[in-house]
Design a protein around this motif. Structure first.
Motif, PDB file in Angstrom:
ATOM      1  N   CYS A 310      62.755   5.901  51.632  1.00 38.71           N
ATOM      2  CA  CYS A 310      63.882   6.489  51.735  1.00 38.71           C
ATOM      3  C   CYS A 310      63.984   6.540  50.580  1.00 38.71           C
ATOM      4  O   CYS A 310      64.985   7.263  49.839  1.00 38.71           O
ATOM      5  N   LEU A 311      63.435   6.282  49.598  1.00 37.64           N
ATOM      6  CA  LEU A 311      63.392   6.569  48.612  1.00 37.64           C
ATOM      7  C   LEU A 311      62.901   8.545  47.958  1.00 37.64           C
ATOM      8  O   LEU A 311      63.538   8.887  47.263  1.00 37.64           O
ATOM      9  N   ARG A 312      62.500   9.143  49.344  1.00 37.60           N
ATOM     10  CA  ARG A 312      61.703  10.308  49.560  1.00 37.60           C
ATOM     11  C   ARG A 312      63.155  11.027  49.382  1.00 37.60           C
ATOM     12  O   ARG A 312      63.380  12.019  48.752  1.00 37.60           O
ATOM     13  N   GLU A 313      63.986  10.082  50.388  1.00 39.93           N
ATOM     14  CA  GLU A 313      64.981  11.268  50.808  1.00 39.93           C
ATOM     15  C   GLU A 313      66.579  10.763  49.517  1.00 39.93           C
ATOM     16  O   GLU A 313      67.158  11.739  49.017  1.00 39.93           O
ATOM     17  N   ALA A 314      66.585   9.913  48.968  1.00 38.38           N
ATOM     18  CA  ALA A 314      67.081   9.592  47.650  1.00 38.38           C
ATOM     19  C   ALA A 314      66.909  10.536  46.839  1.00 38.38           C
ATOM     20  O   ALA A 314      67.700  11.308  46.208  1.00 38.38           O
ATOM     21  N   GLU A 315      65.289  11.314  46.429  1.00 33.45           N
ATOM     22  CA  GLU A 315      64.947  12.444  45.578  1.00 33.45           C
ATOM     23  C   GLU A 315      65.607  13.654  46.044  1.00 33.45           C
ATOM     24  O   GLU A 315      66.214  14.136  45.423  1.00 33.45           O
ATOM     25  N   VAL A 316      65.957  14.004  47.439  1.00 32.79           N
ATOM     26  CA  VAL A 316      66.061  15.432  48.020  1.00 32.79           C
ATOM     27  C   VAL A 316      67.829  15.135  48.198  1.00 32.79           C
ATOM     28  O   VAL A 316      68.372  15.887  47.287  1.00 32.79           O
ATOM     29  N   ALA A 317      68.323  13.595  47.917  1.00 36.41           N
ATOM     30  CA  ALA A 317      70.118  13.496  48.089  1.00 36.41           C
ATOM     31  C   ALA A 317      70.667  14.230  46.549  1.00 36.41           C
ATOM     32  O   ALA A 317      71.324  14.406  46.090  1.00 36.41           O
ATOM     33  N   ASP A 318      69.352  13.184  45.670  1.00 36.84           N
ATOM     34  CA  ASP A 318      69.710  13.437  44.117  1.00 36.84           C
ATOM     35  C   ASP A 318      69.542  15.434  44.255  1.00 36.84           C
ATOM     36  O   ASP A 318      70.664  15.743  43.128  1.00 36.84           O
ATOM     37  N   GLU A 319      69.001  16.300  44.409  1.00 36.31           N
ATOM     38  CA  GLU A 319      68.612  17.202  44.028  1.00 36.31           C
ATOM     39  C   GLU A 319      69.424  17.851  44.532  1.00 36.31           C
ATOM     40  O   GLU A 319      70.173  19.318  44.422  1.00 36.31           O
ATOM     41  N   LEU A 320      70.055  17.520  45.726  1.00 38.79           N
ATOM     42  CA  LEU A 320      70.827  18.407  46.648  1.00 38.79           C
ATOM     43  C   LEU A 320      72.525  18.304  45.722  1.00 38.79           C
ATOM     44  O   LEU A 320      74.050  18.930  46.386  1.00 38.79           O
ATOM     45  N   GLY A 321      72.368  16.855  44.807  1.00 41.00           N
ATOM     46  CA  GLY A 321      73.682  16.692  44.362  1.00 41.00           C
ATOM     47  C   GLY A 321      74.196  15.770  45.025  1.00 41.00           C
ATOM     48  O   GLY A 321      75.462  15.220  44.639  1.00 41.00           O
ATOM     49  N   TYR A 322      73.973  15.380  46.170  1.00 40.57           N
ATOM     50  CA  TYR A 322      74.883  14.060  47.092  1.00 40.57           C
ATOM     51  C   TYR A 322      74.457  12.603  46.341  1.00 40.57           C
ATOM     52  O   TYR A 322      73.684  12.319  46.870  1.00 40.57           O
ATOM     53  N   HIS A 323      74.871  12.142  44.684  1.00 37.55           N
ATOM     54  CA  HIS A 323      74.471  11.035  44.108  1.00 37.55           C
ATOM     55  C   HIS A 323      74.280   9.860  44.978  1.00 37.55           C
ATOM     56  O   HIS A 323      74.438   8.674  44.789  1.00 37.55           O
ATOM     57  N   CYS A 324      75.907   9.939  46.037  1.00 39.35           N
ATOM     58  CA  CYS A 324      76.230   8.527  46.594  1.00 39.35           C
ATOM     59  C   CYS A 324      74.834   8.616  47.668  1.00 39.35           C
ATOM     60  O   CYS A 324      74.528   7.431  48.109  1.00 39.35           O
ATOM     61  N   ASN A 325      74.895   9.500  48.170  1.00 40.80           N
ATOM     62  CA  ASN A 325      73.611   9.119  49.687  1.00 40.80           C
ATOM     63  C   ASN A 325      72.384   8.859  48.807  1.00 40.80           C
ATOM     64  O   ASN A 325      71.539   7.989  49.320  1.00 40.80           O
ATOM     65  N   ALA A 326      72.508   9.485  47.836  1.00 39.58           N
ATOM     66  CA  ALA A 326      71.143   8.852  46.927  1.00 39.58           C
ATOM     67  C   ALA A 326      71.448   7.439  46.462  1.00 39.58           C
ATOM     68  O   ALA A 326      70.035   6.351  46.782  1.00 39.58           O
ATOM     69  N   LEU A 327      72.572   6.715  46.040  1.00 42.65           N
ATOM     70  CA  LEU A 327      72.425   5.667  46.287  1.00 42.65           C
ATOM     71  C   LEU A 327      72.153   4.217  47.473  1.00 42.65           C
ATOM     72  O   LEU A 327      71.688   3.253  47.287  1.00 42.65           O
ATOM     73  N   LEU A 328      72.876   5.170  48.568  1.00 47.87           N
ATOM     74  CA  LEU A 328      72.680   4.427  49.420  1.00 47.87           C
ATOM     75  C   LEU A 328      71.244   4.375  50.496  1.00 47.87           C
ATOM     76  O   LEU A 328      71.083   3.298  50.713  1.00 47.87           O
ATOM     77  N   PHE A 329      70.852   5.225  49.624  1.00 50.73           N
ATOM     78  CA  PHE A 329      68.643   5.245  49.724  1.00 50.73           C
ATOM     79  C   PHE A 329      68.391   4.592  49.272  1.00 50.73           C
ATOM     80  O   PHE A 329      67.446   4.061  49.963  1.00 50.73           O
ATOM     81  N   ARG A 330      68.688   4.079  47.993  1.00 47.67           N
ATOM     82  CA  ARG A 330      67.950   3.048  47.356  1.00 47.67           C
ATOM     83  C   ARG A 330      68.078   1.737  48.051  1.00 47.67           C
ATOM     84  O   ARG A 330      67.556   1.147  47.992  1.00 47.67           O
ATOM     85  N   LEU A 331      69.311   1.585  48.041  1.00 46.30           N
ATOM     86  CA  LEU A 331      70.208   0.733  48.644  1.00 46.30           C
ATOM     87  C   LEU A 331      69.446  -0.049  49.842  1.00 46.30           C
ATOM     88  O   LEU A 331      68.808  -0.841  50.419  1.00 46.30           O
ATOM     89  N   ALA A 332      68.983   0.689  51.341  1.00 37.41           N
ATOM     90  CA  ALA A 332      68.095   0.498  52.269  1.00 37.41           C
ATOM     91  C   ALA A 332      66.962   0.016  51.799  1.00 37.41           C
ATOM     92  O   ALA A 332      66.308   0.015  52.852  1.00 37.41           O
ATOM     93  N   TYR A 333      66.191   0.710  50.700  1.00 40.43           N
ATOM     94  CA  TYR A 333      65.124   0.597  50.250  1.00 40.43           C
ATOM     95  C   TYR A 333      65.174  -0.792  50.106  1.00 40.43           C
ATOM     96  O   TYR A 333      64.291  -1.683  50.461  1.00 40.43           O
ATOM     97  N   ALA A 334      65.581  -1.074  49.608  1.00 44.03           N
ATOM     98  CA  ALA A 334      65.944  -2.476  48.759  1.00 44.03           C
ATOM     99  C   ALA A 334      66.288  -3.616  49.801  1.00 44.03           C
ATOM    100  O   ALA A 334      65.560  -5.019  49.547  1.00 44.03           O
ATOM    101  N   HIS A 335      66.749  -2.983  50.850  1.00 44.60           N
ATOM    102  CA  HIS A 335      66.754  -4.101  52.545  1.00 44.60           C
ATOM    103  C   HIS A 335      64.751  -4.439  51.985  1.00 44.60           C
ATOM    104  O   HIS A 335      64.820  -5.985  52.637  1.00 44.60           O
ATOM    105  N   PHE A 336      63.897  -2.720  52.497  1.00 43.32           N
ATOM    106  CA  PHE A 336      62.308  -3.960  52.724  1.00 43.32           C
ATOM    107  C   PHE A 336      62.055  -4.455  51.884  1.00 43.32           C
ATOM    108  O   PHE A 336      60.974  -5.341  51.976  1.00 43.32           O
ATOM    109  N   ALA A 337      62.005  -4.239  50.389  1.00 44.00           N
ATOM    110  CA  ALA A 337      61.828  -4.223  48.884  1.00 44.00           C
ATOM    111  C   ALA A 337      61.882  -6.137  49.452  1.00 44.00           C
ATOM    112  O   ALA A 337      61.343  -6.935  49.417  1.00 44.00           O
TER     113      ALA A 337
END
Length: 602
Positions: A310-337
């Motif tokens: 999830c965190l790796r996908e968030a980095e990729v999304a941020d690099e591509l400019g998809y900041h909403c996707n990055a937020l949602l990938f971090r939210l997905a990671y929060a479920h595991f935490a």
């Protein structure tokens, strides 16, 4: 150049440069007239229908050329329809530059923005939208402009304000008699408006969607049903979605990919075949949606080793400019935490998500963070804290419309209510789930209702209710929730039929160990010891690591330096060093070189 070894001709007569920088230097030093001449010569050597010939002709053009612009537009549309939306956008952009009329230029540039969006080129889309804002857009292209603008605002800026003004107007225009369809644009507008409605619960978005329900495709209407008020409207969606997909052509699937994935996510549909249909066939715009859906399914189905993805996908999304996707990938990671009870990690990711979500009025994220804070509190046995958080989202016996993923905190609310002596409230919640025919929404909903029923059952009905929950079809898919159910059942058995508690608690203990959910594992161990059974160490060194420590250990094991790890995780090198200082004794090692071996053994 050949004498100097900078370039040579191969056997076919093709000029090859020793290094790409040599080629770049040749191009940068050439006069514009020389470059245009080269493009004309290259164009002459290609077939008339070859898109590359058009590109060379466009590069050789000195003045606007409407005929060439029209041919570029046609070629760009053709390429986009074959799946090359990003490439088509480049041709439409060049066609816009060669247009002789301002209105034609704006129309082509608007099409280029839409194609770039579908092609996963969000930063490029943002640049084109900014260029369009500097001049008037023809009224007949307004729906396209609205869609492109909202696409950028939602995905890049994490801002939904334009969704509530531009998209309803676009739907009105597209639904008018005889209106241009723009290749099925209404479907995509509906999807973007549905996203805005679900993320923010803004009444303007829901009202616009409901006004145009009759204009929507069956798939768009099904997606609306799945998300608008799921406790009352999502019954049967899972089966209807499967039937719809079975009857769709490949072209229909491609056009409806986002709606299909979003509908499946609404009802927790664990259909691996659905993800495979789209893998590798679309640009990042779709691949990002697939990755988000997979992350959610990984959490539900106990594949918690994928948390770091999830965190790796968030980095990729941020690099591509998809900041909403990055937020949602971090939210997905929060479920595991939260599931692991790792409150330090949960606070860290909450700090990254919440400020952005609050600014965007993104209740979908802020409410979930509240729920996940409660879940982490449950892991540590702080049931009153959990109850106070959960009751703010879903009062006893109420399944709110504004909580589109109401099933996720459903079991947690009942768990917290039972453990704080509020059994009447727990039973009211179960009754609300039963009245809403929750079990008819999906297999996961059915299991959650059965599990909550068991937790809230009176003692003389409890054992039968627990066993009935185990029998719900597909119950073993939901690894974490099934382990929690077994822990609750084992605890009940220890108090009432002590001899039967061992096997149930052992199963739960084993599952929590596999998930590295240490607080839950320790609770199982305490129950086992209370039942008179010996329990070994509650956690290996690996399981003792927090989520942050595990990520640092895994990165260090690959050979990265503290500085490189710090850059990857947005920490300071000193913080990384401090974590490693704690990690080594937990893993029973003294050197960095031993990390990889220690992680493998655990």
């Amino acid at each position: 150049m050949e004498a100097g070894g900078l370039a040579r001709l191969d056997a076919s007569g093709r000029l090859l440069f020793r290094h790409p920088l040599v080629r770049a230097a040749v191009l940068s030093t050439a006069r514009r007239s020389e470059l245009r001449a080269a493009h004309r010569q290259l164009a002459a050597g290609l077939d008339v229908d070859d898109p590359r010939r058009l590109v060379h002709e466009a590069s050789a053009a000195l003045v606007p050329d409407e005929d060439l612009a029209a041919r570029l537009q046609e070629a760009g549309g053709r390429i986009a329809r074959r799946g090359g939306a990003a490439e088509g956008a480049l041709l439409l952009d060049r066609a816009a530059a060669l247009s002789t009329e301002p209105a034609a230029r704006a129309r082509r540039l608007t099409w280029a923005a839409v194609m770039a969006a579908h092609g996963g080129r969000l930063r490029y889309t943002a640049r084109l939208v900014e260029e369009l804002r500097r001049g008037p857009v023809p009224p007949d292209a307004a729906p396209l402009f609205a869609y492109a603008t909202v696409y950028v605002d939602q995905g890049h800026r994490v801002d939904f304000a334009s969704s509530f003004t531009l998209l309803p107007e676009a739907l009105d225009a597209l639904a008018a008699p005889g209106a241009e369809t723009f290749g099925g644009l209404a479907e995509q507008v509906c999807f973007k408006l549905l996203l805005a409605a679900t993320y923010t619960d803004d009444a303007r978005a829901w009202q616009a969607l409901e006004r145009h329900l009759d204009d929507m495709s069956p798939l768009a209407r099904l997606c609306h049903r799945a998300w608008s008020d799921p406790a009352r409207t999502a019954q049967g969606v899972s089966e209807e979605l499967k039937a719809l997909v079975a009857g769709m052509s490949e072209e229909q699937e491609a056009g409806g990919a986002w709606l299909l994935l979003w509908t499946a996510s609404a009802v927790d549909l664990a259909d691996d075949d659905l993800w495979r249909r789209f893998t590798g066939q679309h640009a990042y715009a779709t691949q990002g949606s697939i990755a988000k859906a997979r992350s959610y399914q990984d959490f539900l189905r106990g594949r918690w080793d994928a948390a770091g993805d999830c965190l790796r996908e968030a980095e990729v999304a941020d690099e591509l400019g998809y900041h909403c996707n990055a937020l949602l990938f971090r939210l997905a990671y929060a479920h595991f935490a939260a599931g692991r009870g790792d409150e330090d990690e949960l606070r860290m990711v909450d700090g990254l998500i919440r400020p952005v979500a609050v600014r965007a009025r993104m209740r979908y994220a802020t409410d979930r963070l509240t729920h996940l804070t409660a879940l982490a509190a449950l892991a540590h046995g702080r049931h009153e804290d959990a109850y106070c958080d959960l009751v703010s989202l879903t009062p006893p016996g109420v399944l709110p419309r504004g909580l589109p993923w109401f099933q996720l905190p459903f079991l947690d609310f009942v768990d917290a209510a039972v453990h704080t002596g509020r059994r009447a409230e727990a039973r009211a919640h179960v009754a609300a789930g039963r009245a809403a025919r929750m079990a008819e929404i999906s297999a996961h909903h059915a299991f959650l209702l059965a599990a909550a029923t068991a937790l809230a059952a009176p003692d003389d009905e409890a054992d039968a209710a627990y066993r009935a929950a185990y029998q719900v079809p597909g119950a073993d898919q939901w690894v974490f929730e099934l382990a929690r159910l077994r822990l609750a059942h084992g605890s009940w058995l220890r108090r009432h039929r002590r001899a039967e508690a061992h096997d149930v608690l052992r199963e739960a203990h084993r599952a929590f160990q596999g998930l590295r959910a240490r607080p839950w594992e320790e609770r199982c161990a305490r129950e086992l010891r209370a039942a008179g059974h010996a329990v070994g160490p509650t956690a290996s060194g690996h399981a003792l690591l927090t989520g942050q420590e595990l990520r640092i250990a895994e990165l260090a094991a690959t050979g990265l330096t503290n500085k490189e790890i710090a850059q990857r995780l947005r920490l300071s090198p000193r913080t990384v060093a401090a974590h490693l200082y704690k990690i080594f004794p937990k893993l029973g090692i003294t050197t960095r070189a031993a990390l990889a071996q220690a992680l493998r053994h655990d």
